[in-house]
Design a protein around this motif. Structure first.
Motif, PDB file in Angstrom:
ATOM      1  N   UNK A  90      46.781  21.778  44.177  1.00 17.30           N
ATOM      2  CA  UNK A  90      46.213  23.084  43.848  1.00 17.30           C
ATOM      3  C   UNK A  90      45.775  23.086  42.384  1.00 17.30           C
ATOM      4  N   UNK A  91      44.598  23.713  42.111  1.00 14.13           N
ATOM      5  CA  UNK A  91      44.104  23.789  40.728  1.00 14.13           C
ATOM      6  C   UNK A  91      44.293  25.180  40.133  1.00 14.13           C
ATOM      7  N   UNK A  92      44.573  26.157  40.985  1.00 12.10           N
ATOM      8  CA  UNK A  92      44.758  27.524  40.493  1.00 12.10           C
ATOM      9  C   UNK A  92      44.331  28.520  41.550  1.00 12.10           C
ATOM     10  N   UNK A  93      44.622  29.788  41.297  1.00 10.42           N
ATOM     11  CA  UNK A  93      44.223  30.836  42.232  1.00 10.42           C
ATOM     12  C   UNK A  93      42.748  31.144  42.060  1.00 10.42           C
ATOM     13  N   UNK A  94      42.072  31.380  43.164  1.00  9.06           N
ATOM     14  CA  UNK A  94      40.672  31.787  43.132  1.00  9.06           C
ATOM     15  C   UNK A  94      40.580  33.260  42.740  1.00  9.06           C
ATOM     16  N   UNK A  95      39.789  33.558  41.726  1.00 15.23           N
ATOM     17  CA  UNK A  95      39.633  34.939  41.271  1.00 15.23           C
ATOM     18  C   UNK A  95      38.162  35.329  41.320  1.00 15.23           C
ATOM     19  N   UNK A  96      37.910  36.612  41.597  1.00 15.76           N
ATOM     20  CA  UNK A  96      36.532  37.098  41.605  1.00 15.76           C
ATOM     21  C   UNK A  96      36.160  37.622  40.235  1.00 15.76           C
ATOM     22  N   UNK A  97      34.949  37.302  39.795  1.00 11.22           N
ATOM     23  CA  UNK A  97      34.402  38.018  38.646  1.00 11.22           C
ATOM     24  C   UNK A  97      33.154  38.732  39.148  1.00 11.22           C
ATOM     25  N   UNK A  98      32.806  39.843  38.490  1.00 16.25           N
ATOM     26  CA  UNK A  98      31.640  40.593  38.941  1.00 16.25           C
ATOM     27  C   UNK A  98      31.090  41.510  37.878  1.00 16.25           C
ATOM     28  N   UNK A  99      29.914  42.050  38.188  1.00 14.42           N
ATOM     29  CA  UNK A  99      29.334  43.051  37.297  1.00 14.42           C
ATOM     30  C   UNK A  99      29.830  44.444  37.674  1.00 14.42           C
ATOM     31  N   UNK A 101      26.278  29.971  35.532  1.00 18.20           N
ATOM     32  CA  UNK A 101      26.217  30.777  34.307  1.00 18.20           C
ATOM     33  C   UNK A 101      24.845  31.442  34.148  1.00 18.20           C
ATOM     34  N   UNK A 102      23.784  30.640  34.268  1.00 19.27           N
ATOM     35  CA  UNK A 102      22.451  31.211  34.043  1.00 19.27           C
ATOM     36  C   UNK A 102      22.075  32.186  35.150  1.00 19.27           C
ATOM     37  N   UNK A 103      22.532  31.930  36.375  1.00 20.65           N
ATOM     38  CA  UNK A 103      22.247  32.858  37.474  1.00 20.65           C
ATOM     39  C   UNK A 103      22.922  34.208  37.249  1.00 20.65           C
ATOM     40  N   UNK A 104      24.111  34.169  36.674  1.00 22.59           N
ATOM     41  CA  UNK A 104      24.806  35.431  36.348  1.00 22.59           C
ATOM     42  C   UNK A 104      24.074  36.140  35.213  1.00 22.59           C
ATOM     43  N   UNK A 105      23.709  35.341  34.220  1.00 26.02           N
ATOM     44  CA  UNK A 105      23.045  35.894  33.046  1.00 26.02           C
ATOM     45  C   UNK A 105      21.729  36.575  33.425  1.00 26.02           C
ATOM     46  N   UNK A 106      21.002  35.975  34.370  1.00 22.61           N
ATOM     47  CA  UNK A 106      19.697  36.517  34.775  1.00 22.61           C
ATOM     48  C   UNK A 106      19.832  37.551  35.893  1.00 22.61           C
ATOM     49  N   UNK A 107      21.094  37.915  36.225  1.00 14.99           N
ATOM     50  CA  UNK A 107      21.351  38.893  37.294  1.00 14.99           C
ATOM     51  C   UNK A 107      20.776  38.497  38.644  1.00 14.99           C
ATOM     52  N   UNK A 108      20.695  37.188  38.899  1.00 15.60           N
ATOM     53  CA  UNK A 108      20.249  36.753  40.221  1.00 15.60           C
ATOM     54  C   UNK A 108      21.389  36.895  41.220  1.00 15.60           C
ATOM     55  N   UNK A 142      31.981  32.037  32.006  1.00 15.72           N
ATOM     56  CA  UNK A 142      31.492  33.119  32.874  1.00 15.72           C
ATOM     57  C   UNK A 142      31.890  34.488  32.307  1.00 15.72           C
ATOM     58  N   UNK A 143      32.974  34.521  31.516  1.00 13.86           N
ATOM     59  CA  UNK A 143      33.440  35.793  30.938  1.00 13.86           C
ATOM     60  C   UNK A 143      32.399  36.406  30.003  1.00 13.86           C
ATOM     61  N   UNK A 144      31.479  35.574  29.504  1.00 16.15           N
ATOM     62  CA  UNK A 144      30.436  36.107  28.610  1.00 16.15           C
ATOM     63  C   UNK A 144      29.406  36.936  29.374  1.00 16.15           C
ATOM     64  N   UNK A 145      29.272  36.657  30.671  1.00 14.57           N
ATOM     65  CA  UNK A 145      28.194  37.288  31.437  1.00 14.57           C
ATOM     66  C   UNK A 145      28.715  38.092  32.641  1.00 14.57           C
ATOM     67  N   UNK A 146      30.011  38.428  32.608  1.00 13.39           N
ATOM     68  CA  UNK A 146      30.611  39.231  33.679  1.00 13.39           C
ATOM     69  C   UNK A 146      31.435  40.357  33.048  1.00 13.39           C
ATOM     70  N   UNK A 147      31.457  41.511  33.694  1.00 17.88           N
ATOM     71  CA  UNK A 147      32.184  42.660  33.130  1.00 17.88           C
ATOM     72  C   UNK A 147      33.627  42.759  33.631  1.00 17.88           C
ATOM     73  N   UNK A 148      33.883  42.242  34.820  1.00 18.48           N
ATOM     74  CA  UNK A 148      35.217  42.380  35.406  1.00 18.48           C
ATOM     75  C   UNK A 148      35.722  41.059  35.972  1.00 18.48           C
ATOM     76  N   UNK A 149      37.014  40.837  35.816  1.00 17.76           N
ATOM     77  CA  UNK A 149      37.654  39.734  36.546  1.00 17.76           C
ATOM     78  C   UNK A 149      38.800  40.330  37.357  1.00 17.76           C
TER      79      UNK A 149
END
Ligand code: 6CS
Length: 312
Positions: free
Chosen positions: A121-130, A172-179, A195-202
């Motif tokens: 295991x590498x860690x728990x999967x977490x969602x980030x989102x706008x 990263x760029x897809x998040x940044x460009x809101x795709x 990803x924390x630079x381009x997401x509002x919530x984790x």
């Protein structure tokens, strides 16, 4: 002699630490007769490319994960199901190494030219989102980037989301460009990929555990002497034992660093909220069994039995 070891993450990641540990161990055990060259993601192509290179023997060793191997070894998609492994990380680690289900699954990898040397295991999967996601309805129409595995897609469709496969290096760029609206990964990856630079919530959603698989090309493996195989196995076991504590530390310290250095809001889901996601996700299990057949169903059942035993 030099063996090539490719993995799917950047330097300093969980997979990289695993690879470096293995390198250190095997070079010591063979008194330098074996040398390891480690190639992180990007250098030899993306995750899917690396799996191909490994299968055809262009590289000897690699780490991949069920998300990148799911179209090749259908049964491994069980790790893309949500709320499957125990949320106790030590127990999850123990299960992916010792459940009998894994012997059967490893056989499926061998049929696709991959000799499995370790699971971790590498860690728990977490969602980030706008936006904040605290119940399945929040996923309605939400474009979430996932790896290209049918069961990952299906799992997010059960919540009403719109899963979109994009290569790791383009997230990263897809998040940044809101795709896309969000993505899913362990905390250490959310930190190192910025990803924390381009997401509002984790969301500390913890609906699945990201597992890595350490594999060797099968013909390369067969070509090794019995003594060399023992050394490789022992070095792999050392790396697998080491990575449990290392990934826990990395995920914990990087959560602190995200809290200190970013504006991203951290949302902890309550047990009741997680329960709703769990209920909503269950049809994905039927999808997995129906789509992949008897052996897949048997592996899932065996694993679920062991999960029940270990969490009792
Ligand atoms: O999301 C992905 O595509 C990637 N995530 C991690 C943590 N490792 C490798 C994988 O390709």
């Amino acid at each position: 002699i030099t063996w090539t070891f490719a993995h799917e993450e950047v330097q300093g990641s969980v997979q990289d630490r695993y690879a470096q540990k293995f390198k250190e161990a095997i070079e010591a055990k063979t008194d330098g007769a074996v040398k390891i060259d480690v190639y992180p993601v990007g250098q030899l192509g993306d995750g899917a490319n690396q799996v191909e290179l490994l299968q055809n023997g262009a590289i000897q060793l690699g780490i991949n994960n069920p998300g990148s191997v799911g179209t090749l070894v259908p049964e491994t998609n069980l790790f893309s199901l949500h709320f499957l492994l125990p949320s106790d990380m030590d127990k999850a680690h123990e299960l992916v190494n010792n459940s009998e289900a894994m012997e059967m699954l490893n056989q499926k990898y061998l049929e696709k030219n991959m000799k499995v040397l370790g699971w971790f295991p590498e860690g728990y999967q977490m969602w980030t989102g706008n936006k904040k996601i605290t119940e399945p309805a929040d996923f309605e129409g939400f474009k979430i980037r996932t790896m290209a595995s049918p069961v990952i897609s299906e799992s997010y469709k059960t919540y009403g989301a719109d899963p979109t496969p994009i290569p790791y290096m383009e997230v990263y760029s897809s998040l940044q460009l809101n795709m896309i609206d969000g993505q899913v990964n362990p905390i250490f990856a959310i930190e190192e990929m910025k990803f924390y630079e381009v997401q509002d919530y984790m969301m500390l959603s913890n609906q699945a555990i990201f597992v890595g698989t350490f594999v060797a090309n099968d013909l390369f493996w067969d070509s090794l002497s019995a003594a060399r195989k023992e050394q490789v196995k022992a070095a792999a076991d050392e790396a697998t034992a080491y990575i449990l504590g290392a990934q826990k530390d990395l995920n914990a310290t990087r959560l602190e660093s995200i809290k200190e250095n970013s504006e991203m809001e951290i949302v902890e889901l309550t047990p009741a909220q997680r329960e709703k996601f769990k209920e909503a996700s269950l049809p994905a299990r039927e999808f997995y069994v129906e789509k992949y057949g008897e052996d897949a169903g048997e592996i899932l059942e065996m694993l679920l039995e062991d999960v029940a035993k270990i969490t009792k």
